[in-house]
Design an enzyme around this catalytic site. Sequence first.
Site, short mmCIF file in Angstrom:
data_model
loop_
_atom_site.label_atom_id
_atom_site.label_comp_id
_atom_site.label_asym_id
_atom_site.label_seq_id
_atom_site.Cartn_x
_atom_site.Cartn_y
_atom_site.Cartn_z
N GLU B 50 -86.74 75.40 110.82
CA GLU B 50 -88.26 76.30 110.15
C GLU B 50 -87.90 76.83 109.03
O GLU B 50 -88.89 77.71 108.43
CB GLU B 50 -88.05 77.53 111.23
CG GLU B 50 -88.38 77.20 113.34
CD GLU B 50 -87.27 76.35 113.92
OE1 GLU B 50 -85.64 76.02 113.64
OE2 GLU B 50 -87.22 75.87 115.15
N PHE B 112 -85.58 83.24 128.33
CA PHE B 112 -85.24 81.31 127.75
C PHE B 112 -86.46 81.39 126.19
O PHE B 112 -86.77 81.60 126.02
CB PHE B 112 -85.45 80.57 128.79
CG PHE B 112 -84.29 79.67 127.79
CD1 PHE B 112 -83.16 79.30 127.24
CD2 PHE B 112 -85.60 78.41 127.03
CE1 PHE B 112 -82.76 78.12 126.70
CE2 PHE B 112 -84.84 77.26 125.89
CZ PHE B 112 -84.37 76.96 125.71
N GLN B 113 -85.27 81.51 125.07
CA GLN B 113 -85.39 81.60 123.98
C GLN B 113 -86.59 82.58 123.25
O GLN B 113 -87.43 82.60 122.63
CB GLN B 113 -86.30 80.40 123.62
CG GLN B 113 -85.29 79.00 123.67
CD GLN B 113 -85.87 78.09 122.68
OE1 GLN B 113 -87.54 77.70 122.92
NE2 GLN B 113 -85.06 77.30 122.23
N LYS B 162 -96.83 82.69 124.80
CA LYS B 162 -97.57 81.65 125.48
C LYS B 162 -98.67 81.97 126.59
O LYS B 162 -99.87 81.31 126.41
CB LYS B 162 -96.40 81.10 127.08
CG LYS B 162 -96.29 79.79 126.30
CD LYS B 162 -95.53 78.95 128.01
CE LYS B 162 -96.14 76.91 128.39
NZ LYS B 162 -95.27 77.15 129.36
N MET B 479 -72.46 78.91 89.97
CA MET B 479 -72.44 80.62 89.55
C MET B 479 -71.50 81.15 89.26
O MET B 479 -70.82 82.16 89.15
CB MET B 479 -73.52 81.02 89.51
CG MET B 479 -74.06 82.35 88.63
SD MET B 479 -74.31 82.52 86.99
CE MET B 479 -76.65 81.89 86.84
#
Lengths: 172, 591
Positions: B50, B112-113, B162, B479
Amino acid sequence: MEHIISVTVENKFGVLSRVAGLFSGRGFNIESLSVAPTLDSSMSQMTIVTSGDERIIEQIVKQLNKLIDVIKVVDLNETEFVSRETAIIKVHTKDADRAEALRIVDIFRANVIDSTPSTYTIEVSGDPKKIEAIINLLQPLGIKDLVRTGRVAVAREPARPAAVQTKKVARD
Amino acid sequence: MKLTGAEIFIECLKREGVKTVFALPGGVVLKIFDILYQQKDVEVILTRHEQGAGHMAEGYAKATGKAGVCLVTSGPGMTNVITALADAYMDSVPMVCFSGQVPTSMIGNDAFQEADNIGLSRPCTKYNFLVKDVNDLAATIKEAFYIATTGRPGPVLVDIPKDVSMAKAEFTYPNSVSIRGYNPTYEGNKWQIKQAAEAIMKAKKPILYVGGGVIFSSASQELLELAEMTQIPVDMTLMGLGAFPGEHPLSLGMLGMHGTYQANMAMHYSDLVIAIGARFDDRVTGKPSEFCPYAKVIHVDIDPTSIRKNINVDIPIVGDCKNVLREFNQILRATVNGEQKELRKPWWDQIQEWQQAHPLTYHQEKDGPIKPQQVVKRLYELTRDRDPIVSTDVGQHQMWAAQYFKLAKPNRWLTSGGLGTMGFGFPAAMGAQAAFRDRLVLCIAGDGSIQMNMQEMATAVVSKLPVKIIILNNGFHGMVRQWQDLFYEGRYASSDLGTTPDFVKLADAYGAVGLRVKKVGDLDAVLKEAMATDKPVIVDVPTYPYENCYPMIPAGGCNHEMLLEDPPELKKKQAGAGKVTPEDKDTVLTA
């Protein structure tokens, strides 16, 4: 320096966390914050007591304005304003102390809003100095509980033309 | 007719003119993906992570000037995209991120999630919405695009539970948006603009300091007119590169920590700083108390909070850069004459003196190790005719790219400035490539940062995004190593990457093309081969590992006190370690 900032916001969920998150995320102080709906129930009024130098206060006002849910921001310190805070103080009162407590209540034009044989619950309104003063006097009796609302404030109306002002005074 | 939330979502995207969505599915967004699958108007680019989806949306937005769109699932999908949101927020990138959420009835139950998407994204988005009722969905999406693309642009999150994507509602798309707490100021205050124009006329040593705001408001043409008319030199911030032609005689290049000598000196000694769409970041100001001690400051920005946040401003102008520049030009066109040029001649003489004293310099031996600057310089020279889009990751290679890749036009430069996100470059380049399939898109990366989103190579191959990655491979977090050499007595704590993967084989494993430059003499041939390939390419260029990026203003230092080369003790150390020193050079190149 202490500033009182009056913020009109959308009355919807999550707005308080946006304002609080702005202050914590940018390291600004909040001394107190109070919030309640306005006459128009789609909006809420917040009164935020904060402190900082001129540049920080400028940033606070600008950052608050930048929040999309904020409708209006007024730094009340830029005008004349009146402010009030309410405290509810539960005091232990036994025997002789009960009379002393009532005397203090009287002096400060406070109210006893609840009473048991061993306690008084006192409500007092005023500026922070007055609240501090009554707390100082009640402390020797033994304060069991203390809650304060934080300050609310409103700008004073601008001074009116002399004639009108006299009339108002006369009426008062 | 009633539509489901998922169908409404897609109808809204079409009406916003969205052609591409960078997305990764999951349980709670399946309904949306199912509808996306059954239509052809909006292309779905399936990413492998993502974060990649978020940076692709950013790259798309920076290259097109339109909002980039990504779609992720709840919980980990959301937490993974946070870096991209924070990056977009810092760099004012217009972007709308849609996240799935557990059904409204389960929110707060640790389902969940489940994650608190609104709470997570609040400090790193311009605004965010939780849509609790499908009847609000269309209006919310309209507002999201409006907020993301107007005023100071930024990322907006829309969290869709959802059940909202499944429920049905009558679809109507609002024509306009009105939000009472959100009214960006586009027109600058006329009186302030007049004051500023007068200050510009009077200034003996003015400097234009321009940033990303010029690019987002498409004000390059107006800027060019102002600079040419008034003969004022132009400093660009990292985000502002491309806002003004890099090869233009009035351009002094990038300013700041690794800016050019002339850009920083001109800033420090100027008597008038004209800041346009830039925000006086600490990488530009150095020590704020000693920043531009002789200058009056004009600051034009659409975001009032940018003004007087870091430094004091004499003439603040809140407004859109394009509008304000137009007004400047209108006033100045009537008043400007040869006198200003005459007035400023000593200033230009001084600037030219600085330019000649310390141009960007590096030393490339004919048979020595490849210098990273040489790679960027040749890449620029070989591709400039194709008007490429260039992305970078973060670190030394980014600064060299900023110094040596002189962009002629805006919306060609994709880099992570404010947040400094390693792993940004490759997905951002893919986002730009998705918007412009026929253009040449380059990603200049380091061997450290490319590994932060390497998985997106699978996306590049499958979705046919033929980005050309040029890895300046020095085996270090370069760097970090440079700072350790300069400020930590050369103790390379966790900056030495040890064994890096064989990028040629890695490209091959993904089905892309891998090439390696073995010696400096092969550089041009390999780069040309890469540019001629129509697949994604990794060009692995092993470079001299101890090259440092100069000029450099140490953090908190003052702008006119730049390090211009390795301090003597560092040179000695590297010579002792059997490394080349500039004394061994047989060619000296300057750019």
